[in-house]
Design an enzyme around this catalytic site. Structure first.
Site, PDB file in Angstrom:
ATOM      1  N   GLU A  62      40.463  34.564  32.138  1.00 22.31           N
ATOM      2  CA  GLU A  62      39.109  34.470  33.171  1.00 22.31           C
ATOM      3  C   GLU A  62      38.346  35.553  33.747  1.00 22.31           C
ATOM      4  O   GLU A  62      37.349  35.203  34.015  1.00 22.31           O
ATOM      5  CB  GLU A  62      40.099  35.750  33.916  1.00 22.31           C
ATOM      6  CG  GLU A  62      41.708  35.298  35.112  1.00 22.31           C
ATOM      7  CD  GLU A  62      41.622  36.647  35.351  1.00 22.31           C
ATOM      8  OE1 GLU A  62      43.077  37.211  35.398  1.00 22.31           O
ATOM      9  OE2 GLU A  62      41.257  37.279  36.946  1.00 22.31           O
ATOM     10  N   ASP A  66      34.801  33.461  35.014  1.00 22.87           N
ATOM     11  CA  ASP A  66      34.143  34.326  36.015  1.00 22.87           C
ATOM     12  C   ASP A  66      32.693  34.005  35.849  1.00 22.87           C
ATOM     13  O   ASP A  66      31.684  33.768  36.743  1.00 22.87           O
ATOM     14  CB  ASP A  66      34.487  35.264  35.722  1.00 22.87           C
ATOM     15  CG  ASP A  66      33.770  36.128  37.116  1.00 22.87           C
ATOM     16  OD1 ASP A  66      33.669  36.741  38.543  1.00 22.87           O
ATOM     17  OD2 ASP A  66      33.191  37.295  36.554  1.00 22.87           O
ATOM     18  N   ASN A 131      42.624  33.363  39.782  1.00 17.89           N
ATOM     19  CA  ASN A 131      42.823  34.107  38.094  1.00 17.89           C
ATOM     20  C   ASN A 131      42.926  32.516  37.607  1.00 17.89           C
ATOM     21  O   ASN A 131      41.684  32.586  36.442  1.00 17.89           O
ATOM     22  CB  ASN A 131      43.657  34.733  37.922  1.00 17.89           C
ATOM     23  CG  ASN A 131      43.396  36.064  38.733  1.00 17.89           C
ATOM     24  OD1 ASN A 131      42.538  36.498  39.370  1.00 17.89           O
ATOM     25  ND2 ASN A 131      44.581  36.691  39.099  1.00 17.89           N
ATOM     26  N   GLU A 134      39.492  30.783  37.425  1.00 19.26           N
ATOM     27  CA  GLU A 134      38.658  30.872  36.841  1.00 19.26           C
ATOM     28  C   GLU A 134      38.718  30.453  35.147  1.00 19.26           C
ATOM     29  O   GLU A 134      38.550  30.736  34.929  1.00 19.26           O
ATOM     30  CB  GLU A 134      38.547  32.311  37.331  1.00 19.26           C
ATOM     31  CG  GLU A 134      37.574  32.767  38.509  1.00 19.26           C
ATOM     32  CD  GLU A 134      37.345  34.532  38.726  1.00 19.26           C
ATOM     33  OE1 GLU A 134      36.389  34.876  39.013  1.00 19.26           O
ATOM     34  OE2 GLU A 134      38.312  35.431  38.141  1.00 19.26           O
TER      35      GLU A 134
END
Lengths: 246, 246
Positions: A62, A66, A131, A134
């Protein structure tokens, strides 16, 4: 040739299913399924790598995804909005990568179906959608590098969802823009909405938009309102010259 | 061949100087100098693009460079620290890309010498160093893409400055670690420090570190303390096996 040789072929029926479904979502061939599998392992499973003893779940991916998402969106906005200053670009990016927006993206791709967890799926909060979305980008980076992340984000985030004039608040609803134009031009319009969940696990709706009795665009989404907005946006772009000159 | 043809040759003596100096800093051939020039234009110049009427300065490039830097550092930490969880990785990255750290990076490369501004350079705050450092990364992205950003950040940020054990606070000073080891082993050591500014516009110091009368490492930086720490770190890695087994 060398590309094909490098692809790790799925071995089990379950891998085969994952490979096929994943390919549809990412839009290219995954080379190493291992990375993608990890993107859907919830910490509740308490999976541990046998060699290193390290926990295996999607949380670190994640973080990576991101960062890649932020970079790709930054580069897109930089090119797309040459008149936007640093503050403007930062603000636009925050809107695009907002938690709410990422959850919507993950939900629309129905990523939850891949998640391995000991928690009942109904018990997850909304954030799991964003979540794992990502984490999936993180897995793409590890498997294929930055350029494939860019491709995926272009296909799944930018093209379907990023609409700079709308984010700027200049256009709040394509539906009202379209209706206004129809009324001025004395044209008949009709939104035909019906449930269209198909094989999806989440309820979906489809819309057909008619102008003077002819279908001019379609839309499909998880709510009636969103499906109407999608169809209106497509109609707006199809008739853009006529609408904006009016 | 095609690469060479694409390079836009510098035209004026000033461009030639910029090209040569820039190449030393970035470590590869810049293709389009235009992007890099913009990375050093301060807003005080009020430069405007003739065609578009848009302001030309480094502020938008800063936004882009910051995003690329964050992504590259995220990927580096992800690989480098497999045991770090999401929170740990986020925290380490903040330390590496802190304003203070970026200012140090920009200052050490003496990027200020390229800055075009109507403000006297002595009047700039510390942040200009970090700002143009980020803008330079943005220019590299536009000129050569993500992989060259990664190369540059590897060379100019990660290799010389990023030291995970130190960031983690496990090692606070290589100098004290080295001295401690010398004392235990009853070895003679000596730090020879002298000013060594050379052609730099900023004062620099060099250090020679002697062990039992022989030079074992050198360091050069903008302060005596930093130069000693660099030399100690190099000595530490050279003698790592002996030091850590002791």
């Amino acid at each position: 040739m060398s590309l094909i040789r490098k692809i790790i072929k799925p071995r089990t029926a379950r891998d085969e299913y994952f490979f096929v479904e994943l390919k549809k979502i990412i839009g290219f061939i995954p080379k190493n399924l291992h990375y993608y599998k990890k993107a859907f392992i919830h910490r509740s499973i308490q999976e541990v790598d046998k060699e290193s003893g390290l926990p295996q779940n999607y949380e670190r991916l994640e973080f990576l995804g991101d960062a890649m998402l932020s970079a790709v969106i930054a580069a897109y906005l930089f090119e797309e909005v040459p008149s936007g200053d640093e503050g403007y670009l930062t603000q636009m990016r925050s809107k695009i990568v907002s938690r709410e927006h990422l959850n919507e993206l993950g939900r629309d791709l129905d990523l939850l179906k891949f998640v391995k967890s000991t928690v009942a799926k109904s018990k997850f909060g909304e954030n799991i959608h964003g979540n794992v979305f990502e984490a999936l980008i993180g897995a793409i980076y590890l498997d294929r590098g930055y350029n494939f992340c860019e491709k995926f984000i272009q296909k799944r985030v930018i093209i379907p969802y990023v609409d700079v004039p709308k984010l700027e608040g200049k256009i709040t609803s394509y539906k009202s823009l379209f209706i206004e134009w129809c009324q001025k031009q004395k044209k008949d319009f009709q939104y035909e909405v019906y449930e269209d969940t198909g094989k999806d696990t989440v309820k979906h709706f489809s819309v057909k938009l008619f102008l003077d009795g002819k279908i001019i665009s379609k839309g499909r989404a998880t709510s009636k309102k969103k499906a109407e907005e999608t169809a209106s946006k497509r109609a707006y772009f199809a008739f853009q010259n006529e609408i904006t000159n009016n």
